[in-house]
Design an enzyme around this catalytic site. Sequence first.
Site: not given
Length: 259
Positions: A50, A134, A187, A190, A206, A209, A216
């Site tokens: 990332d 990405e 997340c 989950c 989150c 969960c 990051d």
Amino acid sequence: MEGIEYRGESTIPSNIKQVVVTKDVNRYYASIQYESEEELPKGTGITGIDMGIRAFLTTSDGLQIESLNALRKNEKKLKREQRRLSRKRKGSKNRKKQIAKVQKLNQNIRDARKDFNHRVLTAIARHYGTVVIENLNIQGMQRNHHLAKSMIDQGWYQFKRMLQYKIEWRDAELIEIGRFDPSSKMCSKCGNIKHDLKLSDHKYHCNVCNLSIDRDLNAAINIRNMGSIKVGKGIPALTPVESATAAELSKGGLRVATL
């Protein structure tokens, strides 16, 4: 033609195919293309990367590399020298000398950024067999005036270009996920999508969960998982950061943290 003396420590290979010489300000650079039977060792394992502003990059196994910020560190000095240049009379010798000072300072910033990218990427290519990133719209993101200067300072475009050929050299695998995949807002535990996540949020919490994780790192794990699924490998097991990778980067003078 004026001769250029070579003062490098490396031995010049005998089976040279092509040499390209370029000049940047007062320095000459020679890019030598030659054939070699030596095979570079291939890394093992898979990691997602990332790219960020707060940290230069974060890997899915918990390695975070601090940004170099070469431009920001020299910004005051660069502005001071540019102001001095603006006061010099056009065509004068003093103006030519000041132009050379500004060019030299910009050259040092470029060289520092390139050296930083080389050290980071060599460690990554050496230790990982598969890297997932990405497909960022870098040009579009640079139109955001809040991010443009930081993105240029990080050298994202140069980083991606260098990553591609370093991975190819080692016969490793580079996977790109889509630029619209929810790597940051999802997340990693989950799969819940957090639509109200802000750029200022450094932690990902989150509400389904109760996962609490570095923002990051959460994105890097999602990037790795999405890339692995994309090529039909499924979700790999999480592994701790390779100590050899962290040690190599730290030895190179880079500021590295293990999350």
